[in-house]
Design an enzyme around this catalytic site. Structure first.
Site, PDB file in Angstrom:
ATOM      1  N   VAL A 148       0.835  -1.205   0.000  1.00  6.91           N
ATOM      2  CA  VAL A 148       0.000   0.000   0.000  1.00  6.91           C
ATOM      3  C   VAL A 148       0.866   1.249   0.000  1.00  6.91           C
ATOM      4  O   VAL A 148       0.578   2.228  -0.695  1.00  6.91           O
ATOM      5  CB  VAL A 148      -0.958  -0.001   1.210  1.00  6.91           C
ATOM      6  N   GLU A 149       1.949   1.225   0.765  1.00  6.62           N
ATOM      7  CA  GLU A 149       2.787   2.425   0.907  1.00  6.62           C
ATOM      8  C   GLU A 149       3.542   2.773  -0.376  1.00  6.62           C
ATOM      9  O   GLU A 149       3.492   3.925  -0.827  1.00  6.62           O
ATOM     10  CB  GLU A 149       3.782   2.233   2.056  1.00  6.62           C
TER      11      GLU A 149
END
Length: 385
Positions: A148-149
């Site tokens: 996600v990051e």
């Protein structure tokens, strides 16, 4: 003083040559090319913090309090540039946008990203297994956060960290609803960043990251680097641009924020609460506050597995635009993920992306095992499992 800081002082001196005072002492008829170059340099100088008294005062105070090399700190801040783009990006949207979990989820749980996650897991399976064994944080949660990051390191940010932190420390936009608190936060982050750079002997002008100053594969802020980053590959340095240190640091971070090994992140729930009951259920937000029995009394019936769970639970609401919201019961581990990013939508995206990649990894492992099995012959019949 290192060569890079000597060069920094030389650069500041060169910029000063284009001040009005210098021009009066050294009159010269400029050519058209010289005018263009001079204007460009003046524009650059105007955006640098070398000429901001409050920035230099911050440098002096930081150096004294942290026992750092004063000239080195001043030189680093002097070369930081104010970035108007960062000031715009840090502001909340001008109009509130309806939250939509389904749309948010679709950004992360999709085939291309899952395939990239599988490649990452395959390449670092041993490191992920070691992190899980040492901290109790499941590999899929670590994989989910890194996915996600930064899509496992593919998008770690292009802004110079010194520029973003200086901009937000000294020119945080007053239009922000929490401008005072946020500016103080970024001053602290700039302090952490410069302190670590000097004490580790690294160049503060080199690191790049997000528009908020987050760095590396896990997008740690400088204070998180100082507190939670670990040298997981044992090479003597902490480098969050490397997979091993990123994996170990994420696991260490979650463990520090109360991750409980073996506890699920959430349970399903059947909701039949009245409006008043729903208000009571949502009042603690995502902080686990209710027993399964108390939830049932308030019109939220947990799934059977949650009814035997002894820990506290939170009713987590995920809005779906104009459609009915989705609800889950978050545990203390769900809450731990939100300490990484204070959003229930973020936490669910991490959980579901990690689960999707784990399923892909398990399918890959099964297919690899099958492919490596010996072919049955008449002399050696295939054994049933």
């Amino acid at each position: 003083m290192t060569d890079r800081f000597k060069n920094a002082i030389i650069l500041i001196a060169m910029i000063a040559q284009f001040s009005p005072a210098f021009a009066k002492k050294h009159p010269k008829k400029p050519t058209a090319t010289a005018i263009t170059v001079r204007e460009e340099r003046l524009a650059t100088a105007a955006t640098m913090y070398a000429h901001r008294p409050e920035a230099m005062a911050f440098a002096d105070d930081l150096a004294e309090r942290r026992d750092l090399d004063r000239e080195a700190v001043r030189a680093a801040i002097a070369q930081a540039r104010r970035l108007p783009q960062v000031e715009r990006l840090i502001l909340p949207p001008p109009t509130a946008q309806a939250k939509n979990w389904r749309a948010y989820r679709a950004r992360f749980i999709e085939p291309v990203r899952v395939a990239a996650g599988l490649r990452f897991w395959r390449a670092h399976a041993d490191t992920l297994a070691r992190a899980e064994a040492e901290t109790g944080v499941p590999a899929e949660i670590i994989v989910g956060i890194l996915g996600v990051e930064t899509i496992w390191g593919q998008q770690m940010g292009t802004f110079r960290v010194i520029d973003t932190l200086a901009t937000l420390a000294f020119d945080f936009p007053a239009a922000h609803p929490r401008a005072t608190a946020r500016q103080a936060f970024f001053r602290d982050e700039l302090e952490q960043f410069l302190t670590r750079a000097q004490r580790t002997g690294t160049d503060p002008l080199q690191p790049r990251g997000s528009y908020a100053g987050a760095m590396g594969m896990p997008q740690f802020m400088p204070s998180s680097v100082a507190k939670y980053a670990v040298d997981f590959d044992g090479d003597g340095t902490v480098d969050l641009n490397t997979p091993a240190d990123a994996i170990g640091s994420v696991a260490h971070y979650l463990r520090a924020f109360g991750w409980k090994p073996g506890v699920p992140t959430h349970f399903q729930v059947e909701l039949h609460a009245t409006p008043a009951q729903l208000d009571a259920l949502l009042a603690p937000d995502i902080l686990p506050s209710f027993s399964a029995a108390r939830l049932a009394e308030l019109g939220a019936t947990p799934e059977p597995a949650a009814q035997s769970y002894g820990g506290p639970l939170a009713l987590v609401e995920l809005q779906n635009g104009g459609d009915a919201p989705s609800y889950v019961l978050g545990t203390e581990n769900f809450y731990a993920i939100t300490r990484y990013n204070w959003s229930s939508y973020y936490a669910m995206a991490v959980i579901e992306l990690g689960l999707a990649v784990r399923k892909a990894w398990e399918a890959h492992a099964r297919s690899t095992q099958t492919a490596n099995e010996p072919v049955a012959t008449a002399a050696e019949p295939r054994r049933e499992r």
